[in-house]
Design an enzyme around this catalytic site. Structure first.
Site: not given
Lengths: 158, 573
Positions: B278, B281, B298, B318, B357, B360, B365, B502
């Site tokens: 990251e 990037e 994230c 990102s 999560k 996710e 993907e 979190c």
């Protein structure tokens, strides 16, 4: 299914904000006969309100319907006079005959059912109203007959 | 300061505050079911009713401002009787299946019934019958257990700015639901689980993956690996009676081995890996005129929020996968090759502070050749259930280190657990990438703390960067609106879906107050202060992975394994 363009209705309300939600929904229902999902989503986008909120408000009020009206829109009066004269049995008879609940439309699109508080015809109690026409002194048998005659009418008109 | 009289004693209160705030500060326990700290009172549940002399009716203390000289009785027979009656009325329409409920022993309604001594069923109500909504990959809704306190509705709208649920219907038919009464899966729900955190009963809970995990653990043909997120080690202890902020990283590793996991890895390792990618990037985007401000990726609730509500900002996200998915990907590629295990034999579990999560891990993907990178996601609460079922006392488990090669971490990766942590870790590594040196002072104070919006200008070796850190999606939405309206001074934005990050995620132990969340955050800062390796690029295990397998950040292998893409999502919003 009747779908109307909501945009002209929204335009009539100009820059009105979220406090115009109920008048807008009423206008949509008047034009469309019910509130379609598409219409509620569009109203939400226009007013900057989440659709959950629109749906929450609309379901709070008995006046809003979420299914298109049937060819025959049956209003069963549950006002005090009709209640005393046995409108609960009349309502049950309609529900059983059509297999739908208040607010719903039968699958063939022929009938829709609505419960109203008082339609101001207490002298005719218990009364039901089909497409604006009043039927007085209803009984279970009369309900069955009325529904059969509606079905016949629909069949004749194709 | 003004003087009021509470239960016969004269005490001080702050002018303008609500009675409930004053009473709680005095240490007087007043029950509430609908109150959310920090939000305006809703006054819906009436559990906080107190008697105020001279006023004919009981007053809801959450919505009653303090007045000079007012005389308050918090536990008069009348007030207590009213509270008990409220609970009895709520129970009249409740399933009463406590023994089978996920919240048994941890339910606010059950606790109040016990505290108020409800022993007989005084009211028998007609029970509402609703379907359980199991459509969501993250959250299960059981409207029959709902007491209509409205906290989920308020958190979803007022904190998260999502508003996917509201009250539907009227009177005895009122329930909480999505637009058009559809399943959560097709709604604008972002799966964050903040509604679960505030629900006083079992009406909202996470979709459990425990069954799948137990099945894998008992299958001799599966190689079961587990990773735990940076925040887990500083929150799990609360489930076992330890004080908030206790770090049980070593004991957690041991406990996971005792539960039968073949390998125990640390998601903080892949948080370091995320930072390598990251930060590279970010530097790349700045140097090549890429899309700015870049936004972190994230937090899966935030990602879905952008995809459905702000799709114009997708190019700003990102492309880095989250640490969970990065580790999942290298476990089933690099590690599988190195250990000669077929990727499809590996069952990869992650312990996450998060219900999103779960969503996710199921994104298409996030798999290659129909093999998912992560197979099951457990929340902190689900792990605690496993540990209890195994009969382990976490306080008395000897600590062990995590397994190589994904057990080593820097403290930068650990900071991912709290709001500002990704930013701080990224600044440390971006500085190194640009200048070849480390920051003289690694601590970036401006991005620390629990505030929902933090902004700073950071000097990264000649680059003057505007950075913003937001948590709570309502705050993120405001910032996106500013950028859409033309704001141009920002280069890098960290967004965490849950307020505080979190450590306060939707999968964490229930019932934590602001103080507990501060203690969790402080625990992460203490780890950062007391250890040697404090930068992601300083993590030797990460460097080794690049040397042996990945090549370099943003390289071909990285692109294939560690990066992803996003797409606009049509939902009813």
């Amino acid at each position: 299914m009747i779908q109307v363009d909501v945009e002209p209705i929204l335009n009539e309300f100009g820059d009105a904000g979220r406090d115009a939600l109920i008048p807008i929904l009423q206008a949509v229902q008047e034009r469309q006969g019910y509130l379609s999902r598409e219409a509620m989503i569009e109203v939400g986008q226009h007013l900057g309100l989440p659709v959950s909120k629109i749906y929450g408000v609309a379901t709070f009020y008995n006046q809003f319907r979420f299914q298109p009206q049937g060819k025959f829109h049956i209003q069963v009066c549950r006002g005090t006079a009709c209640h005393v004269k046995g409108s609960a049995r009349v309502l049950d008879a309609v529900r059983q005959a059509l297999k739908i609940e208040p607010g719903q439309t039968s699958r063939d699109g022929l009938f829709s059912l609505e419960v109203v508080a008082c339609i101001g015809a207490c002298g005719l109690a218990p009364v039901i109203c089909v497409n604006g026409e009043f039927y007085a002194g209803m009984t279970t048998e009369k309900v069955d007959k009325l529904i059969r005659s509606c079905q016949r009418k629909a069949a004749e008109n194709g | 300061m003004i003087a009021i009289e509470v239960n016969g004693e004269t005490v001080q209160a702050n002018a303008g505050e609500m009675l409930l705030t004053a009473l709680r500060r005095l240490g007087i326990k007043i029950p509430t079911l609908c109150h959310i700290d920090g939000l305006p009172p809703s006054g819906a549940c009436r559990m906080c009713d107190v008697e105020v002399e001279g006023r004919p009716n009981l007053q809801p203390s959450c919505a009653t401002p303090v007045v000079e000289g007012m005389k308050v009785h918090t536990h008069s027979p009348r007030a207590v009787r009213a509270r008990k009656t409220i609970v009895e009325l709520l129970l009249a329409n409740h399933p009463d299946d406590c023994l089978y409920c996920v919240r048994n022993g941890n339910c606010e309604l059950q606790t109040l019934a016990e505290e108020l001594g409800v022993r007989v069923r005084r009211y028998q109500g007609a029970r509402d019958r609703y379907h359980v909504d199991q459509s969501s990959p993250s959250i299960i809704r059981d409207p029959e257990k709902c007491i209509l306190c409205g906290k989920c509705v308020r958190v979803c709208e007022e904190i998260q700015g999502v508003a996917c649920i509201d009250f539907i219907g009227r009177g005895s038919k009122t329930r909480v639901g999505t637009a058009f009464d559809q399943g959560l899966n097709v709604s604008s729900c972002i799966n964050c689980g903040q509604c679960v955190m505030v629900c006083p009963t079992g009406a909202l809970r996470e979709t459990s993956h425990l069954k799948e995990v137990y099945e894998a653990l008992s299958d001799p043909d599966r190689f079961v690996v587990v990773q735990h997120a940076p925040s887990i080690s500083v929150t799990l202890a609360e489930e076992f009676g330890m004080k908030p902020g206790a770090d049980v990283c070593g004991a957690l590793t041991t406990a996971l081995r005792l539960l039968g996991f073949d390998r125990v890895f640390d998601t903080s390792f892949s948080a370091d890996l995320t930072i390598m990618e990251e930060a590279s990037e970010l530097v790349h985007r700045i140097k090549t005129g890429g899309v700015l401000p870049m936004m972190t990726s994230c937090s899966p609730g935030w990602i879905k929020f952008v995809e459905q509500t702000y799709p114009d900002f997708i190019p700003n996200l990102s492309t880095c996968k989250s640490p969970q998915q990065m580790l999942g990907a290298v476990i089933k590629s690099f590690y599988a090759e190195r250990e000669s295990i077929a990727p499809e034999k590996i069952f990869s579990v992650s312990i996450m502070p998060c219900t999103a999560k779960k969503f996710e891990a199921g994104r298409p993907e996030m798999s290659r050749d129909e093999v998912a990178d992560v197979d099951a996601v457990l929340t902190t609460r689900e792990l605690a259930r496993m540990i209890r079922m195994r009969g382990l006392d976490l306080a008395n488990v000897a600590p062990q280190p995590a397994d190589t090669p994904f057990g080593e971490r820097s403290t930068a990766g650990k900071l991912f657990g709290a709001t500002g942590g990704v930013m701080e870790a990224a600044i440390r590594t971006a500085y190194h990438l640009v200048s070849g040196e480390d920051l003289a002072d690694l601590k970036v104070q401006a991005v620390r703390g629990l505030k929902g919006v933090k902004e700073a200008r950071v000097q990264v070796a000649g680059l003057d960067l505007g950075v913003a850190v937001v948590s709570g999606l309502g705050n993120a939405a405001k910032l996106l609106d500013e950028i859409a309206a033309g704001r141009k001074d920002l280069h890098f934005i960290e967004v965490m879906t849950c307020p505080g990050g979190c450590i306060a995620g939707g999968g964490q132990p229930l019932g934590a107050d602001g103080e507990a969340i501060r203690a969790r955050m402080q625990a992460l800062y203490n780890i950062d202060r007391s250890e040697g390796v404090r930068t992601a690029h300083g993590n030797e295990a990460v460097q080794r992975l690049y040397r042996e397998y990945l090549g370099q950040p943003l390289g071909d292998k990285s692109h294939h394994l560690l990066h992803t893409h996003y797409a606009p999502r049509g939902v009813v919003a």
